[in-house]
Each structure stands twice: as C-alpha cells, then as structure tokens.
Design a protein around this motif. Structure first.
Motif, PDB file in Angstrom:
ATOM      1  N   ILE A 123       0.860  -1.186   0.000  1.00 23.96           N
ATOM      2  CA  ILE A 123       0.000   0.000   0.000  1.00 23.96           C
ATOM      3  C   ILE A 123       0.892   1.230   0.000  1.00 23.96           C
ATOM      4  CG2 ILE A 123      -1.640   1.388   1.319  1.00 23.96           C
ATOM      5  CD1 ILE A 123      -2.986  -1.083   2.271  1.00 23.96           C
ATOM      6  N   LYS A 178      -0.774   4.954  -5.586  1.00 23.24           N
ATOM      7  CA  LYS A 178      -0.941   3.543  -5.922  1.00 23.24           C
ATOM      8  C   LYS A 178      -0.080   3.117  -7.107  1.00 23.24           C
ATOM      9  CE  LYS A 178      -4.495   0.050  -6.764  1.00 23.24           C
ATOM     10  NZ  LYS A 178      -5.936  -0.210  -6.988  1.00 23.24           N
ATOM     11  N   ASP A 209      -5.566  -0.223  -2.365  1.00 17.16           N
ATOM     12  CA  ASP A 209      -5.719   1.233  -2.271  1.00 17.16           C
ATOM     13  C   ASP A 209      -5.392   1.717  -0.862  1.00 17.16           C
ATOM     14  OD1 ASP A 209      -6.564   1.727  -4.914  1.00 17.16           O
ATOM     15  OD2 ASP A 209      -8.582   1.017  -4.414  1.00 17.16           O
TER      16      ASP A 209
END
Length: 418
Positions: free
Chosen positions: A217, A221, A237
C-alpha cells in the motif's frame, strides 16, 4: 590558478546520527526533498561556495565550506524542526582533515548503524549530484567524493566488511525469519510505503523468506503497482489500509511522512501483530504499545538485534582504514600541489623575466651570441630549479604555507600579483 580552498573558508562536516541522537531527535532534524532544495538555494544566495546535504534514517549531515560552522548549523535548524540548543546537545562538528576523515567513514559504511552498510555511498552520490546542478560543488569537494567512492569500492572488493546483511531492509527480513521460521505457517505481510527502503525491504522479503502473501500500500498507488509487478505481489488502495492491517500478521512501515501514519486507532484486530517501523521520523505512534497484541520494533532496535550477528565484520575495520589512509594520502598530496601551484607559476614567471633580461643584455656584450641556444639552455635550468623547489614544497617537514611564504619573500613573488 586559484587556490583550491576559498580564502578564509574551511571545510566542515556538521550533523547528527544514531550514535547520539535517538529516532525522535533525528526526526526533528530530518530534511525532505523540498527542505534540502530550499536549504541549498539559501546557502548559494548567502555566498556558501560549496555544500552537500544528506538526510537518511540514520543521520542528517551537511558537508561544505564556511567561514564559521554556525553558518551551516543555522541553515540546518532553519529548514528542519530542530533548534540550535538541541543540535548542540547531540551533534558533531568536524573541520578540514577531520571532516574529510568523517566523510570517508560515513561513505565506506564504517559509521553505519549496521557496520558495512554500503547504501550510504549511493545517497552521498545523489547529494553531491543535487548540489552540482546548482554549481554548489567546488573542485575540492568533487575530488574528495571521488576518493571516498574509490575507498568504498576497494573496501567492498578487498575486504569482507560488507559480507552478509548490509541494510536495515535486509535486517527486517532477517528478523522475520528468526521469529517466524520457514517451518511455521505462512504469515500475511503488509508493506506500507514504497520508497527506497520499502522497495529494498520488499525485495529482501521475496528473496529471503517463505512468506509470499505480501500486500503493498502506498499513497500513490501507481508507484506500488510498479514494484508489485516486478515481484508479482498484491496492491491495495490507501483507503483499504485499516482493513489490510486487520488481515495482517506483520506490518512493515517505510513511508516518508513527517508524522505518524499508524496509531492504535487504525488497528482493529486482536490477533498477534508485529509492526516494524523503518521510518525517520517515526511513522508508528508509540500508543500502539498500549495494545496487548501488538509488538512494535523500530529500526534502531532492529539494528541492535541484527548487529550481534555481524561481529565478524569488525575484524576487517583495520584493513578498511588502511585503504582509506592510502587514498587520503594521495588526496592530501593533491591538495598540497594545488596549494603551491600558483607560487610555482609565479616563480617560473619571475625566472623567465630574469632570463629574458639577461639574454637581451648579452646580445650586445658577446660576439656571435646564439640567442636560440641560450634560450633553450636557460629554460632547462629554470625547469630544474622549479623542480627542486616543487620537491621541497612536497617533502619539507615544515608546513607548505611557511615554505610558500619564504619563496614569496626571497623572490618577491607577491609583486607579480600586485
């Protein structure tokens, strides 16, 4: 030819490291990319002739020329969250040769938190490259960095100082291996942050552990997807962070945030959770320790745990220092040569002037005077005289500066520059 060091300026290294400053204090003095750019720009406007800045998880340091070290200290404090008072308690200041020696020990991994960590030399190269784009690296510092790079390469190839683990990112993988052996069940690992340390950690996890359930993460992204594609990993995300924390057994935090991004408020799981914080400033709030199921390890602790396995490296420190001494001796010889080069040029000019006057005078005094032969013979004598003086300046026990002053006085060389 100008002197290699600006008049009235000295070469300094000022800064702080893990040796005296804990992670919290290093965080106060850490500099992000924007802060470094602003610091360098202000230094240039203030007439600092040469300066490079590094800010890593283990240290923040300035290398440069100044009339007084406080000029550099003020720049650091103005562009970080630290104060001069705090700096004085935990920092160090080295001048001229001591500053050079410090740069060698840093650049070769001798001063790294994990002995022999060679990642720092790449960070130094980037720091000098950044300053060079602003015309903030003079000949002295450029030559010095090249010597440090040369020492780093030789130590890496001629000694075993860098054998085995060489970075905090490897140390994190090693810690996981030691505490979660391959014979046990696979663990879900979450890597939060995909900067340089994050990328290296990810690579080490894939290479050295059996855990393949690794999720990435990152606030951006796209950056995480590039790394995940290289290692065939999962990307989630940023909005899914809390959910992924709940699904994880191990969290590795390696973001570049200036404030904590993980706190007990985002942890919604009662199963055992290991958190490795590899960030400076700290990116995991200490309040996670209030949760009975959470174990928090910061990079300072991680380095201490791993360092005991690297004791063999200490045997190669003397050999590394010998390599540094050899290379630095050549650097000092170069400095001395640069220092007396203007004097030697002035001496040759003065002797050539005397030669021309004598040849001109001899034309009228001697029949069949051969101007060309006299000119060649006199030039050879001048070269030999200059060579003797150059050897004297290189080998004389007394300081080069005193010898130069004597030459200037005897031959009245200062008159040539007036």
């Amino acid at each position: 030819m100008a002197a290699v060091q600006p008049k009235h300026f000295s070469f300094y290294s000022i800064g702080l490291s893990y040796r005296k400053a804990d992670a919290e204090m290093r965080g106060l003095f850490s500099l992000n990319e924007e802060a470094i750019d602003a610091l360098l720009q202000e230094a240039k406007e203030e007439g600092i002739p040469s300066l490079a800045v590094i800010s890593t998880c283990n240290r923040t340091e300035l290398y440069g020329f100044a009339e007084h070290p406080y000029q550099l200290i003020r720049l650091l404090c103005e562009h970080s969250q630290g104060t001069v008072e705090e700096f004085q308690k935990i920092a160090y200041i080295q001048k001229n040769d001591d500053a050079c020696q410090h740069l060698y020990t840093v650049g070769t991994g001798l001063d790294s938190q994990i002995l022999g960590d060679f990642e720092i030399i790449g960070q130094l190269k980037m720091a000098f490259k950044r300053s060079k784009k602003l015309n903030l690296i003079n000949t002295y510092m450029e030559r010095l960095l090249n010597c440090v790079i040369q020492a780093s390469k030789r130590i890496k190839t001629e000694t075993e100082l860098s054998s085995g683990a060489t970075s905090v990112s490897f140390a994190s993988a090693q810690y996981i291996l030691e505490n979660y052996p391959a014979s046990g069940p696979s663990k879900n690992i979450l890597l939060f942050g995909t900067g340089k340390i994050g990328r290296n950690t990810c690579e080490n996890l894939v290479k050295h552990t059996v855990n393949k359930q690794i999720t990435l993460i990152n606030r951006t992204k796209q950056k995480a997807e590039v790394i995940a594609g290289k290692f065939d990993l999962v990307v989630k995300d940023f909005a899914e962070l809390e959910e992924e924390i709940a699904n994880s057994d191990i969290i590795i935090v390696a973001t570049g945030a200036q404030k904590p991004t993980i706190s007990k408020q985002v942890i919604h799981t009662s199963k055992p959770l290991l958190i490795l914080d590899l960030s400076i400033p700290k990116n995991v709030d200490d309040n996670v320790k209030e949760l009975d199921n959470v174990t928090l390890i910061h990079l300072d602790e991680l380095s201490k745990i791993t360092h005991k396995t690297l004791s063999n490296r200490e045997n190669f420190i003397p050999q590394a220092r010998e390599i540094i001494a050899t290379i630095h001796a050549d650097f000092k010889l170069w400095i001395e040569s640069r220092q007396f080069a203007p004097t030697m040029h002035a001496l040759k000019t003065k002797l050539s002037t005397l030669k021309d006057a004598e040849i001109k005078n001899s034309r009228t005094k001697f029949d069949d005077f051969n101007h060309e032969q006299a000119d060649v013979l006199a030039d050879r004598i001048i070269q030999k005289i200059a060579g003797h003086f150059a050897n004297h300046l290189r080998n004389e026990d007394e300081s080069t500066e005193e010898a130069i002053n004597l030459l200037n006085k005897v031959f009245k060389l200062e008159e040539l520059s007036n």
